[in-house]
Enzyme design. Structure first.
Site, PDB file in Angstrom:
ATOM      1  N   LYS A 220      25.882  51.787  49.403  1.00 16.01           N
ATOM      2  CA  LYS A 220      26.267  52.916  50.254  1.00 16.01           C
ATOM      3  C   LYS A 220      25.440  54.153  49.886  1.00 16.01           C
ATOM      4  O   LYS A 220      24.856  54.793  50.727  1.00 16.01           O
ATOM      5  CB  LYS A 220      27.764  53.172  50.074  1.00 16.01           C
ATOM      6  CG  LYS A 220      28.319  54.290  50.907  1.00 16.01           C
ATOM      7  CD  LYS A 220      29.829  54.332  50.763  1.00 16.01           C
ATOM      8  CE  LYS A 220      30.403  55.594  51.371  1.00 16.01           C
ATOM      9  NZ  LYS A 220      31.857  55.652  51.252  1.00 16.01           N
ATOM     10  N   GLU A 226      23.102  50.056  38.660  1.00 18.59           N
ATOM     11  CA  GLU A 226      22.959  48.596  38.594  1.00 18.59           C
ATOM     12  C   GLU A 226      22.142  48.071  39.776  1.00 18.59           C
ATOM     13  O   GLU A 226      21.200  47.285  39.615  1.00 18.59           O
ATOM     14  CB  GLU A 226      24.344  47.916  38.617  1.00 18.59           C
ATOM     15  CG  GLU A 226      25.188  48.144  37.392  1.00 18.59           C
ATOM     16  CD  GLU A 226      26.030  49.410  37.468  1.00 18.59           C
ATOM     17  OE1 GLU A 226      25.701  50.322  38.277  1.00 18.59           O
ATOM     18  OE2 GLU A 226      27.017  49.500  36.712  1.00 18.59           O
ATOM     19  N   GLY A 280      33.848  51.957  49.723  1.00 14.11           N
ATOM     20  CA  GLY A 280      33.144  50.760  49.244  1.00 14.11           C
ATOM     21  C   GLY A 280      34.009  49.510  49.282  1.00 14.11           C
ATOM     22  O   GLY A 280      33.600  48.455  49.777  1.00 14.11           O
ATOM     23  N   ARG A 281      35.240  49.617  48.775  1.00 16.58           N
ATOM     24  CA  ARG A 281      36.097  48.423  48.683  1.00 16.58           C
ATOM     25  C   ARG A 281      36.725  48.067  50.029  1.00 16.58           C
ATOM     26  O   ARG A 281      37.459  47.084  50.114  1.00 16.58           O
ATOM     27  CB  ARG A 281      37.157  48.618  47.608  1.00 16.58           C
ATOM     28  CG  ARG A 281      37.988  49.879  47.754  1.00 16.58           C
ATOM     29  CD  ARG A 281      38.819  50.119  46.498  1.00 16.58           C
ATOM     30  NE  ARG A 281      39.529  51.388  46.534  1.00 16.58           N
ATOM     31  CZ  ARG A 281      39.013  52.565  46.193  1.00 16.58           C
ATOM     32  NH1 ARG A 281      37.750  52.673  45.836  1.00 16.58           N
ATOM     33  NH2 ARG A 281      39.747  53.662  46.226  1.00 16.58           N
ATOM     34  N   GLU A 366      41.560  49.585  42.145  1.00 17.72           N
ATOM     35  CA  GLU A 366      40.778  50.808  42.293  1.00 17.72           C
ATOM     36  C   GLU A 366      41.490  51.754  43.266  1.00 17.72           C
ATOM     37  O   GLU A 366      41.386  52.969  43.161  1.00 17.72           O
ATOM     38  CB  GLU A 366      39.363  50.486  42.783  1.00 17.72           C
ATOM     39  CG  GLU A 366      38.375  51.599  42.505  1.00 17.72           C
ATOM     40  CD  GLU A 366      36.926  51.155  42.646  1.00 17.72           C
ATOM     41  OE1 GLU A 366      36.209  51.195  41.629  1.00 17.72           O
ATOM     42  OE2 GLU A 366      36.508  50.773  43.749  1.00 17.72           O
ATOM     43  N   HIS A 397      47.751  24.271  35.749  1.00 25.56           N
ATOM     44  CA  HIS A 397      47.445  23.525  34.533  1.00 25.56           C
ATOM     45  C   HIS A 397      46.929  24.430  33.439  1.00 25.56           C
ATOM     46  O   HIS A 397      46.406  23.948  32.430  1.00 25.56           O
ATOM     47  CB  HIS A 397      46.426  22.424  34.857  1.00 25.56           C
ATOM     48  CG  HIS A 397      46.976  21.427  35.835  1.00 25.56           C
ATOM     49  ND1 HIS A 397      47.575  20.245  35.433  1.00 25.56           N
ATOM     50  CD2 HIS A 397      47.084  21.469  37.183  1.00 25.56           C
ATOM     51  CE1 HIS A 397      47.993  19.586  36.510  1.00 25.56           C
ATOM     52  NE2 HIS A 397      47.719  20.316  37.587  1.00 25.56           N
ATOM     53  N   LYS A 517      30.337  56.058  33.573  1.00 26.55           N
ATOM     54  CA  LYS A 517      28.960  56.044  34.095  1.00 26.55           C
ATOM     55  C   LYS A 517      28.143  57.184  33.482  1.00 26.55           C
ATOM     56  O   LYS A 517      27.008  57.000  33.078  1.00 26.55           O
ATOM     57  CB  LYS A 517      28.982  56.250  35.620  1.00 26.55           C
ATOM     58  CG  LYS A 517      29.385  55.068  36.439  1.00 26.55           C
ATOM     59  CD  LYS A 517      29.039  55.377  37.903  1.00 26.55           C
ATOM     60  CE  LYS A 517      29.967  54.693  38.851  1.00 26.55           C
ATOM     61  NZ  LYS A 517      29.861  55.165  40.227  1.00 26.55           N
TER      62      LYS A 517
HETATM   63  C1  G6Q Z   1      34.451  51.077  45.899  1.00 27.07           C
HETATM   64  C2  G6Q Z   1      33.728  51.851  44.910  1.00 27.07           C
HETATM   65  C3  G6Q Z   1      32.608  51.108  44.203  1.00 27.07           C
HETATM   66  C4  G6Q Z   1      31.305  51.041  44.978  1.00 27.07           C
HETATM   67  C5  G6Q Z   1      30.202  50.607  44.025  1.00 27.07           C
HETATM   68  C6  G6Q Z   1      28.863  50.461  44.709  1.00 27.07           C
HETATM   69  O1  G6Q Z   1      35.336  51.484  46.577  1.00 27.07           O
HETATM   70  O2  G6Q Z   1      33.294  53.027  45.482  1.00 27.07           O
HETATM   71  O3  G6Q Z   1      32.970  49.812  43.827  1.00 27.07           O
HETATM   72  O4  G6Q Z   1      31.421  50.175  46.049  1.00 27.07           O
HETATM   73  O5  G6Q Z   1      30.098  51.515  42.965  1.00 27.07           O
HETATM   74  O6  G6Q Z   1      28.476  51.671  45.273  1.00 27.07           O
HETATM   75  P1  G6Q Z   1      27.236  51.743  46.214  1.00 27.07           P
HETATM   76  O7  G6Q Z   1      27.509  50.920  47.419  1.00 27.07           O
HETATM   77  O8  G6Q Z   1      27.044  53.189  46.544  1.00 27.07           O
HETATM   78  O9  G6Q Z   1      26.065  51.174  45.455  1.00 27.07           O
END
Ligand code: G6Q
Length: 554
Positions: A220, A226, A280-281, A366, A397, A517
């Site tokens: 996003k 990462e 994001g989620r 989250e 199990h 972070k």
């Molecule tokens: C979700 C969070 C988080 C996000 C990641 C990736 O709700 O905001 O999990 O999706 O940190 O972020 P980017 O899509 O910006 O790389």
């Protein structure tokens, strides 16, 4: 009537504090009455309980009769939802108000699945029209890849698609790919890279031909450490084999930042956008789902969106007492706050849903792992539970023992389907018998008399007694399809929303992930530098950094 702000929330200070809402007080008293009631007795005293405490919507059947509730509990929980402003909060979300207070954003994942031709105007823009423009671009791109028309730099057909993203830009795509694998094009290998641990990228690309590999960089912000680190290493991997000018054929981006995408070297015509009102989620059905669309095709993707939308409409319109996400959300509050349950197990009896619990962990934890209310006051009750799970029957199990006979109560959602996508002999009925058996065993257990009647030696009767009274929801549907997946994910999204509304928290921010972070950014140079760094952390962190540097130099 409490005063409303333009965010759709009750104006700060006007909402009755959670623990003073009449329904909360009534639930507290009611809990004292029924906390020790056993499901055995509740069922014995009410022969139609299992026929009554159930709900159905858009093909999802929820049996919630094996919960530690009575009709009175459900009535009070619905009152709590009403007194918590759930109705106006739902309306505010669907109207595009800025209900994500701390980030001052609308929360409009529901717009991502509104049908073409419908309209939702936010700040002067019809967001549904924009959504469908992006979907159309995704569709034609996905078709070109699937038909072999989008080729790599050397003209070879794309055989491998690697989604690079993390968190919300990874867990949804991975879960959906696994869930819909049955419907996927098997001539395409789909892989997912998320971890900054180089092993993830190295293993994902091992044995692949760069000339046949397409990377989707899903971020996003297009600034996540990462993802950008992996994206640059992936770029090096391609460029090493195919040269600098191959990037355009092997990289596309999903992002809200055209500027950063271009700075990376991806042409903005190969970028698929989304909007800051998609968390994001909550983004697996935005362009972040491009890998899903490539795997299953635009038509199947549209079916999934239709499933989401069907559940959205149910959530928006159904009376709370018959509203699946509301019922599930309220039950979650009931166990978390009145029984003190700290975790919830989610067990899909469907192998294709093996990543669903991991996906739900982010969605639930989250969103609702928050310690203050929308107005910044300490929240007055415990919030989000720990969600976890594994597919059945595997979990039976391994860890189910603790759910059956441990000293803590763990509410469990058991998810089953009447049909297998891979029918084979008796497998599916044997699998499904376990869904019903587990729900029954957890609820009713086995008494000492029943154990004795089985001829057990007296000395081991206590070990063999199953207390029961362990609550479950059983969610049953016909078969796992793209539509069904959409309904299932939206069910949990809106259950999370319901819980967050009762607690009065912001389910759409995630400030808690920031500090780590920032600290990692400070520490990284201290691990990378050649000279021994000056360290001014706490003594433990200093020592760990020194030890790490010694170990890596040996
Ligand atoms: C979700 C969070 C988080 C996000 C990641 C990736 O709700 O905001 O999990 O999706 O940190 O972020 P980017 O899509 O910006 O790389």
């Amino acid at each position: 009537m409490n005063a409303m702000t333009d965010t759709g929330h009750e104006a700060p200070g006007t909402m009755t504090p959670l623990v003073q809402r009449p329904a909360w007080e009534a639930l507290r008293a009611h809990h004292a009455d029924i906390a020790s009631a056993h499901l055995r007795d509740l069922f014995a005293a009410d022969l139609t309980r299992g026929e009554r405490l159930r709900a159905e919507a858009v093909g999802l059947h929820l049996d919630y009769s094996k919960n530690r509730v009575t009709d009175e509990t459900m009535r009070l929980l619905v009152e709590l939802a009403e007194q918590s402003g759930l109705r106006s909060h739902i309306d505010a979300m669907f109207a595009g108000r800025h209900i994500n207070i701390s980030e001052d954003r609308a929360v409009l994942h529901v717009a991502l699945r509104m049908p073409a031709g419908s309209s939702l105007v936010v700040d002067g823009t019809d967001v549904v029209a924009e959504v469908h423009q992006v979907l159309a671009r995704m569709g034609s791109f996905a078709d070109r890849v699937r038909r072999g028309e989008w080729t790599g730099h050397t003209g070879k057909r794309i055989r491998n698609v690697i989604n690079v993203g993390i968190g919300g830009s990874d867990l949804g795509p991975v879960m959906a790919y696994e869930a819909l694998r049955h419907y996927s094009d098997r001539s395409l290998a789909m892989r997912f890279v998320s971890n900054i641990d180089s092993t993830d990228l190295v293993e994902a690309t091992r044995g692949l031909d760069p000339a046949e590999t397409l990377f989707i960089i899903s971020s996003k912000t297009f600034s996540t450490l990462e993802t950008m680190t992996n994206a640059h290493s992936a770029r090096d991997w391609v460029v090493r084999a195919l040269g600098e000018d191959s990037v355009a054929s092997h990289f596309v981006a999903v992002s809200t930042s055209a500027e950063r995408v271009e700075a990376f070297g991806i042409d903005s015509s190969n970028m698929f956008g989304f909007w800051d009102w998609v968390g994001g989620r909550y983004s697996m059905d935005s362009a972040i789902g491009l890998s899903t669309m490539i795997a299953v095709g635009p038509e199947r993707f549209a079916e999934m969106l239709a499933g989401f939308h069907a559940m959205d409409e149910h959530f928006r319109t159904a009376p709370f007492g018959q509203n699946l996400p509301v019922i599930m959300g309220l039950l979650a509050v009931w166990y978390r706050d009145f029984f003190g349950c700290q975790t919830v197990g989610v067990m899909p009896y469907e192998q294709y849903l093996k990543r669903f619990p991991a996906y739900l962990q982010q969605l639930t934890m989250e969103s609702n792992g928050k310690h203050v209310t929308l107005t910044g006051e300490p929240v007055q009750a415990d919030t989000g539970a720990v969600y976890w799970g594994e597919p059945g029957t595997n979990g039976q199990h391994s860890f189910y023992q603790l759910i059956h006979q441990g000293t803590t109560v763990i509410p469990v959602d058991l998810i089953g389907f009447a049909k297998s996508l891979n029918p084979l002999g008796e497998h599916h009925d044997l699998l499904s018998s376990n869904v019903f058996a587990q729900a029954k065993a957890l609820a009713f257990g086995k008494t000492a008399d029943e154990v004795r009647a089985e001829g057990s030696a007296e000395a081991v009767v206590p070990q063999r007694v199953m207390e029961g009274n362990r609550p479950t929801n059983v969610i049953l549907a016909e078969v796992l399809t793209p539509f069904r997946l959409g309904t299932l994910v939206a069910l949990y999204e809106h259950s999370v929303f319901t819980q967050g509304t009762v607690w009065g928290i912001d389910s759409f921010d995630q400030w808690g992930v920031e500090l780590g972070k920032v600290l990692a950014k400070q520490i990284a140079p201290q691990l990378l530098c050649a000279e021994e760094p000056q360290l001014d952390h706490d003594s433990s962190t200093n020592e760990l950094i020194r030890l790490y540097r010694r170990l890596k130099d040996t």
